[in-house]
Design a protein around this motif. Sequence first.
Motif, mmCIF file in Angstrom:
data_model
loop_
_atom_site.group_PDB
_atom_site.id
_atom_site.type_symbol
_atom_site.label_atom_id
_atom_site.label_comp_id
_atom_site.label_asym_id
_atom_site.label_seq_id
_atom_site.Cartn_x
_atom_site.Cartn_y
_atom_site.Cartn_z
ATOM 1 N N TRP A 162 0.805 -1.278 -0.107
ATOM 2 C CA TRP A 162 -0.056 -0.012 0.078
ATOM 3 C C TRP A 162 0.970 1.213 -0.077
ATOM 4 C CZ3 TRP A 162 -5.398 0.223 -0.292
ATOM 5 C CH2 TRP A 162 -6.207 -1.132 0.018
ATOM 6 N N ILE A 163 0.504 2.341 -0.726
ATOM 7 C CA ILE A 163 1.213 3.551 -0.658
ATOM 8 C C ILE A 163 0.303 4.442 0.090
ATOM 9 C CG2 ILE A 163 2.004 5.360 -2.181
ATOM 10 C CD1 ILE A 163 2.458 3.410 -4.466
ATOM 11 N N TYR A 164 0.745 4.987 1.005
ATOM 12 C CA TYR A 164 0.107 5.674 1.876
ATOM 13 C C TYR A 164 0.631 7.233 1.522
ATOM 14 C CZ TYR A 164 -1.344 2.091 4.801
ATOM 15 O OH TYR A 164 -1.747 0.777 5.098
ATOM 16 N N TYR A 165 -0.411 8.356 1.426
ATOM 17 C CA TYR A 165 -0.055 9.729 0.948
ATOM 18 C C TYR A 165 -0.986 10.612 1.502
ATOM 19 C CZ TYR A 165 -3.597 9.059 -2.738
ATOM 20 O OH TYR A 165 -4.672 8.543 -3.382
ATOM 21 N N TYR A 166 -0.608 11.861 1.529
ATOM 22 C CA TYR A 166 -1.683 12.974 1.932
ATOM 23 C C TYR A 166 -2.014 13.463 0.293
ATOM 24 C CZ TYR A 166 -0.269 12.688 6.598
ATOM 25 O OH TYR A 166 -0.341 12.264 7.949
ATOM 26 N N ASN A 167 -3.370 13.456 0.466
ATOM 27 C CA ASN A 167 -4.030 14.037 -1.037
ATOM 28 C C ASN A 167 -4.285 15.632 -0.528
ATOM 29 O OD1 ASN A 167 -5.678 14.794 -3.061
ATOM 30 N ND2 ASN A 167 -6.813 12.849 -3.000
ATOM 31 N N SER A 168 -3.438 16.492 -1.199
ATOM 32 C CA SER A 168 -3.629 17.912 -1.336
ATOM 33 C C SER A 168 -5.171 18.436 -2.007
ATOM 34 C CB SER A 168 -2.465 18.505 -1.824
ATOM 35 O OG SER A 168 -2.351 18.591 -2.951
ATOM 36 N N ASP A 169 -5.500 17.587 -3.050
ATOM 37 C CA ASP A 169 -6.702 18.053 -3.606
ATOM 38 C C ASP A 169 -8.143 17.694 -2.668
ATOM 39 O OD1 ASP A 169 -5.579 18.284 -5.904
ATOM 40 O OD2 ASP A 169 -5.665 16.386 -6.578
ATOM 41 N N LYS A 170 -7.641 17.000 -1.507
ATOM 42 C CA LYS A 170 -8.715 16.377 -0.604
ATOM 43 C C LYS A 170 -8.319 17.233 0.866
ATOM 44 C CE LYS A 170 -11.109 14.088 -3.346
ATOM 45 N NZ LYS A 170 -12.542 14.231 -3.834
ATOM 46 N N ASN A 171 -7.900 18.380 0.832
ATOM 47 C CA ASN A 171 -7.248 19.055 2.149
ATOM 48 C C ASN A 171 -6.388 18.328 3.012
ATOM 49 O OD1 ASN A 171 -9.231 21.171 1.785
ATOM 50 N ND2 ASN A 171 -10.996 19.907 2.649
ATOM 51 N N ASP A 172 -5.376 17.590 2.183
ATOM 52 C CA ASP A 172 -4.276 16.891 3.099
ATOM 53 C C ASP A 172 -4.915 15.775 3.759
ATOM 54 O OD1 ASP A 172 -2.627 18.415 1.649
ATOM 55 O OD2 ASP A 172 -2.653 19.988 3.340
ATOM 56 N N ILE A 173 -5.869 15.032 3.272
ATOM 57 C CA ILE A 173 -6.401 13.833 4.310
ATOM 58 C C ILE A 173 -5.533 12.513 3.637
ATOM 59 C CG2 ILE A 173 -8.291 12.170 4.282
ATOM 60 C CD1 ILE A 173 -10.102 15.043 3.914
ATOM 61 N N LEU A 174 -5.361 11.720 4.765
ATOM 62 C CA LEU A 174 -4.471 10.591 4.068
ATOM 63 C C LEU A 174 -5.255 9.728 3.569
ATOM 64 C CD1 LEU A 174 -1.668 9.283 4.985
ATOM 65 C CD2 LEU A 174 -2.781 8.427 7.163
ATOM 66 N N TYR A 175 -4.532 9.013 2.394
ATOM 67 C CA TYR A 175 -5.242 8.042 1.340
ATOM 68 C C TYR A 175 -4.260 7.197 1.549
ATOM 69 C CZ TYR A 175 -9.411 10.767 -0.195
ATOM 70 O OH TYR A 175 -10.401 11.410 -0.366
ATOM 71 N N ARG A 176 -4.598 5.941 0.986
ATOM 72 C CA ARG A 176 -3.846 4.935 0.436
ATOM 73 C C ARG A 176 -4.400 4.335 -0.703
ATOM 74 N NH1 ARG A 176 -4.261 -0.474 4.617
ATOM 75 N NH2 ARG A 176 -6.503 -1.038 3.726
ATOM 76 N N VAL A 177 -3.327 3.738 -1.763
ATOM 77 C CA VAL A 177 -3.657 3.176 -2.725
ATOM 78 C C VAL A 177 -2.721 1.796 -2.970
ATOM 79 C CG1 VAL A 177 -2.154 4.402 -4.240
ATOM 80 C CG2 VAL A 177 -4.173 3.311 -5.177
ATOM 81 N N LYS A 178 -3.055 0.676 -3.411
ATOM 82 C CA LYS A 178 -2.197 -0.406 -3.866
ATOM 83 C C LYS A 178 -1.320 -0.051 -4.900
ATOM 84 C CE LYS A 178 -2.853 -4.183 -2.456
ATOM 85 N NZ LYS A 178 -2.287 -4.537 -1.241
ATOM 86 N N ILE A 179 -0.036 -0.431 -4.989
ATOM 87 C CA ILE A 179 0.894 -0.441 -5.952
ATOM 88 C C ILE A 179 0.459 -0.346 -7.322
ATOM 89 C CG2 ILE A 179 2.149 -2.625 -5.862
ATOM 90 C CD1 ILE A 179 4.844 -0.997 -5.703
ATOM 91 N N ASP A 180 -0.439 -1.314 -7.650
ATOM 92 C CA ASP A 180 -1.129 -1.267 -9.054
ATOM 93 C C ASP A 180 -1.952 -0.331 -9.388
ATOM 94 O OD1 ASP A 180 -3.175 -2.393 -7.421
ATOM 95 O OD2 ASP A 180 -3.266 -4.324 -8.445
ATOM 96 N N GLY A 181 -2.323 0.362 -8.430
ATOM 97 C CA GLY A 181 -3.260 1.732 -8.790
ATOM 98 C C GLY A 181 -4.663 1.214 -8.290
ATOM 99 N N SER A 182 -4.993 -0.069 -7.698
ATOM 100 C CA SER A 182 -6.443 -0.476 -7.225
ATOM 101 C C SER A 182 -6.561 -0.044 -5.936
ATOM 102 C CB SER A 182 -6.600 -1.878 -7.519
ATOM 103 O OG SER A 182 -5.632 -2.879 -6.549
ATOM 104 N N ARG A 183 -7.703 -0.082 -5.339
ATOM 105 C CA ARG A 183 -8.411 -0.002 -4.124
ATOM 106 C C ARG A 183 -8.040 1.405 -3.586
ATOM 107 N NH1 ARG A 183 -6.989 -5.494 -1.158
ATOM 108 N NH2 ARG A 183 -8.287 -4.298 0.387
#
Length: 143
Positions: free
Chosen positions: A117-138
């Motif tokens: 899982w890649i964990y990141y802060y999404n600045s498009d969503k007010n720096d909320i923490l997201y995660r995504v699988k390395i293949d781009g899914s989920r």
Amino acid sequence: MHYESEKKQSIYRIKTDGTDPLKIISNEAGEMNVSDGWIYYVNILDGDKIYKIRTDGTSKTKVSDDNVSGIIVSDDWICYKNYNDSGYLYRIKIDGTNRMKICEDTIQFTFNLIDGWIYYYNSDKNDILYRVKIDGSRKERVK
């Protein structure tokens, strides 16, 4: 052990007891990761492209022509923010093949890779923490 000299933008190899330093890369290295006998780094003299070199200083090779930051190496993949495409998250095989956009979120600050899982802060969503699988899914918000 390998380390990067911020002041000189060089990469050195040194024994864990602090002896026998050897310069591997001079005046071109930005961020770096070491994996399976290779040093993967951002070459600041070539427009922040991804390069790799063996830990003994041989076989220097360009991996990608993307302008990048935040490289993370895991298994056979390098994940990075691609500034040729708005800083979106990408992955590429360590041999430079199979380049793929993982997601179109604007990544704020850094990101991390844990258990696929890649964990990141999404600045498009007010720096909320997201995660995504390395293949781009989920892709999902972390609560």
